[in-house]
Scaffold this motif. Structure first.
Motif, PDB file in Angstrom:
ATOM      1  N   SER A 150     -21.506  86.558  54.375  1.00 33.33           N
ATOM      2  CA  SER A 150     -20.563  86.885  53.298  1.00 33.33           C
ATOM      3  C   SER A 150     -20.432  85.698  52.347  1.00 33.33           C
ATOM      4  CB  SER A 150     -19.198  87.241  53.887  1.00 33.33           C
ATOM      5  OG  SER A 150     -18.216  87.318  52.874  1.00 33.33           O
ATOM      6  N   LEU A 151     -20.688  85.918  51.067  1.00 27.67           N
ATOM      7  CA  LEU A 151     -20.633  84.822  50.099  1.00 27.67           C
ATOM      8  C   LEU A 151     -19.226  84.237  49.954  1.00 27.67           C
ATOM      9  CD1 LEU A 151     -22.180  83.069  48.133  1.00 27.67           C
ATOM     10  CD2 LEU A 151     -21.824  84.811  46.363  1.00 27.67           C
ATOM     11  N   PRO A 152     -18.137  85.065  49.872  1.00 25.62           N
ATOM     12  CA  PRO A 152     -16.795  84.467  49.790  1.00 25.62           C
ATOM     13  C   PRO A 152     -16.460  83.595  51.002  1.00 25.62           C
ATOM     14  CG  PRO A 152     -16.714  86.764  49.131  1.00 25.62           C
ATOM     15  CD  PRO A 152     -18.079  86.531  49.688  1.00 25.62           C
ATOM     16  N   PHE A 153     -16.793  84.074  52.203  1.00 28.90           N
ATOM     17  CA  PHE A 153     -16.521  83.282  53.398  1.00 28.90           C
ATOM     18  C   PHE A 153     -17.399  82.040  53.426  1.00 28.90           C
ATOM     19  CE2 PHE A 153     -16.680  82.768  58.200  1.00 28.90           C
ATOM     20  CZ  PHE A 153     -15.414  82.194  58.262  1.00 28.90           C
ATOM     21  N   PHE A 154     -18.600  82.163  52.895  1.00 31.32           N
ATOM     22  CA  PHE A 154     -19.494  81.016  52.800  1.00 31.32           C
ATOM     23  C   PHE A 154     -18.896  79.928  51.909  1.00 31.32           C
ATOM     24  CE2 PHE A 154     -23.037  78.789  50.723  1.00 31.32           C
ATOM     25  CZ  PHE A 154     -23.728  78.308  51.829  1.00 31.32           C
ATOM     26  N   VAL A 155     -18.337  80.332  50.779  1.00 27.99           N
ATOM     27  CA  VAL A 155     -17.698  79.369  49.874  1.00 27.99           C
ATOM     28  C   VAL A 155     -16.499  78.718  50.556  1.00 27.99           C
ATOM     29  CG1 VAL A 155     -16.463  79.126  47.680  1.00 27.99           C
ATOM     30  CG2 VAL A 155     -18.507  80.560  47.812  1.00 27.99           C
ATOM     31  N   PHE A 156     -15.747  79.515  51.330  1.00 30.26           N
ATOM     32  CA  PHE A 156     -14.619  78.970  52.076  1.00 30.26           C
ATOM     33  C   PHE A 156     -15.086  77.911  53.073  1.00 30.26           C
ATOM     34  CE2 PHE A 156     -12.024  79.254  55.987  1.00 30.26           C
ATOM     35  CZ  PHE A 156     -10.831  78.743  55.496  1.00 30.26           C
ATOM     36  N   LEU A 157     -16.180  78.177  53.760  1.00 24.87           N
ATOM     37  CA  LEU A 157     -16.724  77.203  54.713  1.00 24.87           C
ATOM     38  C   LEU A 157     -17.174  75.932  54.010  1.00 24.87           C
ATOM     39  CD1 LEU A 157     -18.866  79.190  57.323  1.00 24.87           C
ATOM     40  CD2 LEU A 157     -16.678  78.046  57.663  1.00 24.87           C
ATOM     41  N   ILE A 158     -17.748  76.085  52.845  1.00 23.51           N
ATOM     42  CA  ILE A 158     -18.163  74.911  52.081  1.00 23.51           C
ATOM     43  C   ILE A 158     -16.954  74.036  51.755  1.00 23.51           C
ATOM     44  CG2 ILE A 158     -19.131  74.129  49.883  1.00 23.51           C
ATOM     45  CD1 ILE A 158     -20.980  76.524  49.942  1.00 23.51           C
ATOM     46  N   GLY A 159     -15.852  74.697  51.386  1.00 20.99           N
ATOM     47  CA  GLY A 159     -14.634  73.936  51.114  1.00 20.99           C
ATOM     48  C   GLY A 159     -14.160  73.181  52.337  1.00 20.99           C
ATOM     49  N   LEU A 160     -14.197  73.825  53.500  1.00 20.91           N
ATOM     50  CA  LEU A 160     -13.815  73.140  54.734  1.00 20.91           C
ATOM     51  C   LEU A 160     -14.762  71.985  55.037  1.00 20.91           C
ATOM     52  CD1 LEU A 160     -12.787  75.916  57.302  1.00 20.91           C
ATOM     53  CD2 LEU A 160     -11.323  74.235  56.177  1.00 20.91           C
ATOM     54  N   ALA A 161     -16.042  72.197  54.780  1.00 24.04           N
ATOM     55  CA  ALA A 161     -17.012  71.121  54.999  1.00 24.04           C
ATOM     56  C   ALA A 161     -16.718  69.933  54.096  1.00 24.04           C
ATOM     57  CB  ALA A 161     -18.430  71.639  54.756  1.00 24.04           C
ATOM     58  N   GLY A 162     -16.324  70.200  52.854  1.00 19.51           N
ATOM     59  CA  GLY A 162     -15.983  69.109  51.951  1.00 19.51           C
ATOM     60  C   GLY A 162     -14.764  68.348  52.419  1.00 19.51           C
ATOM     61  N   VAL A 163     -13.751  69.095  52.893  1.00 22.90           N
ATOM     62  CA  VAL A 163     -12.540  68.442  53.384  1.00 22.90           C
ATOM     63  C   VAL A 163     -12.837  67.567  54.593  1.00 22.90           C
ATOM     64  CG1 VAL A 163     -10.303  68.856  54.479  1.00 22.90           C
ATOM     65  CG2 VAL A 163     -10.974  70.184  52.478  1.00 22.90           C
ATOM     66  N   SER A 164     -13.549  68.130  55.567  1.00 28.36           N
ATOM     67  CA  SER A 164     -13.766  67.417  56.825  1.00 28.36           C
ATOM     68  C   SER A 164     -14.806  66.303  56.701  1.00 28.36           C
ATOM     69  CB  SER A 164     -14.207  68.403  57.903  1.00 28.36           C
ATOM     70  OG  SER A 164     -15.410  69.050  57.529  1.00 28.36           O
ATOM     71  N   THR A 165     -15.753  66.445  55.782  1.00 28.38           N
ATOM     72  CA  THR A 165     -16.848  65.467  55.685  1.00 28.38           C
ATOM     73  C   THR A 165     -16.540  64.357  54.692  1.00 28.38           C
ATOM     74  OG1 THR A 165     -18.424  67.228  56.200  1.00 28.38           O
ATOM     75  CG2 THR A 165     -19.315  65.190  55.299  1.00 28.38           C
ATOM     76  N   PHE A 166     -16.070  64.717  53.514  1.00 29.55           N
ATOM     77  CA  PHE A 166     -15.863  63.733  52.460  1.00 29.55           C
ATOM     78  C   PHE A 166     -14.531  63.000  52.577  1.00 29.55           C
ATOM     79  CE2 PHE A 166     -19.232  66.246  50.832  1.00 29.55           C
ATOM     80  CZ  PHE A 166     -19.918  65.484  49.899  1.00 29.55           C
ATOM     81  N   ALA A 167     -13.508  63.677  53.103  1.00 31.84           N
ATOM     82  CA  ALA A 167     -12.162  63.102  53.086  1.00 31.84           C
ATOM     83  C   ALA A 167     -12.001  61.932  54.035  1.00 31.84           C
ATOM     84  CB  ALA A 167     -11.125  64.175  53.404  1.00 31.84           C
ATOM     85  N   VAL A 168     -12.895  61.789  55.025  1.00 28.65           N
ATOM     86  CA  VAL A 168     -12.727  60.715  56.011  1.00 28.65           C
ATOM     87  C   VAL A 168     -13.329  59.391  55.551  1.00 28.65           C
ATOM     88  CG1 VAL A 168     -12.604  62.296  57.958  1.00 28.65           C
ATOM     89  CG2 VAL A 168     -14.824  61.422  57.236  1.00 28.65           C
ATOM     90  N   ARG A 169     -13.909  59.353  54.380  1.00 27.72           N
ATOM     91  CA  ARG A 169     -14.496  58.095  53.909  1.00 27.72           C
ATOM     92  C   ARG A 169     -13.492  56.944  53.871  1.00 27.72           C
ATOM     93  NH1 ARG A 169     -17.487  60.264  48.578  1.00 27.72           N
ATOM     94  NH2 ARG A 169     -15.502  61.362  48.493  1.00 27.72           N
TER      95      ARG A 169
END
Length: 217
Positions: free
Chosen positions: A124-143
């Motif tokens: 599902s593309l909408p759920f895929f975009v949601f997962l991308i947002g979570l990936a950005g939060v969890s991956t980039f925010a810990v810098r």
């Protein structure tokens, strides 16, 4: 703008003030390189950076292959990834100051492991975009959390050396991501790149477990 405000607000440095020269830099760097805890933080950051760099490199390719080759959706996925990380970064830093570096890192790493591994499985593309947002939060925010933890492992006078060692290690790991990821994608499919990236975060967690957190004053 920075130069303008510095000229107005910052007092001139006295000519007699001592500055760290190249010799001091190498001495400090050697001291840091002999500290095992410093190396653990740097290598942990390197594996964590592998996941971040891999997402930026292979996410556009995966979106083009799995959903649409329309440049809009490719650009939108990268925008969501970056913006979600940018919004969450101040909160992650504040939480790490309040509750400690390790709890924030472990929660973020756990989310990253699951989300990155799920990316190839979602249709599902909408759920895929949601997962991308979570990936950005969890991956980039810990810098900033990792950078703060690294600075706590070094004395204040070696802060510059610590930063250069940290970023140097992360750069060395990140340089290998496009080549190794490309080999995996060519041999077994681009989906397996995300499983490999998820595994690198697992390694980062395993290293983080062995790093003691400094007691707060």
């Amino acid at each position: 703008i920075l130069l303008f405000f510095f000229a107005k607000a910052s007092p001139a440095m006295p000519k007699t003030a001592s500055t760290s020269g190249l010799r001091d830099y190498w001495v400090g760097l050697r001291q840091l390189m002999g500290n095992m805890e410093v190396w653990k933080v740097c290598v942990m950051a390197g594996f964590r950076g592998t996941g971040q760099s891999g997402l930026r490199t292979f996410l556009p390719l995966y979106v083009a292959a799995a959903y649409a080759s329309n440049p809009f959706w490719i650009a939108a996925s990268i925008t969501v990834l970056q913006m979600s990380g940018a919004v969450a970064t101040p909160f992650a830093g504040g939480l790490s100051d309040r509750f400690g570096r390790r709890p924030v890192l472990f929660i973020s790493f756990a989310i990253s492991i699951v989300v990155i591994a799920l990316i190839p499985l979602i249709k599902s593309l909408p759920f895929f975009v949601f997962l991308i947002g979570l990936a950005g939060v969890s991956t980039f925010a810990v810098r900033p959390v990792i950078q703060s933890w690294a600075m706590e492992k070094a004395s204040p006078r070696l802060g510059g050396s610590m930063v250069s060692l940290l970023f140097g290690t992360q750069s060395a790991f990140s340089m290998a991501v496009p080549v190794l990821g490309g080999l995996i994608a060519d041999a077994w499919g681009i989906e397996n790149v995300f499983y490999a990236l998820s595994a690198t975060v697992v390694i980062a967690v395993a290293i983080a477990v062995t790093i003691p957190e400094d007691k707060k004053s």
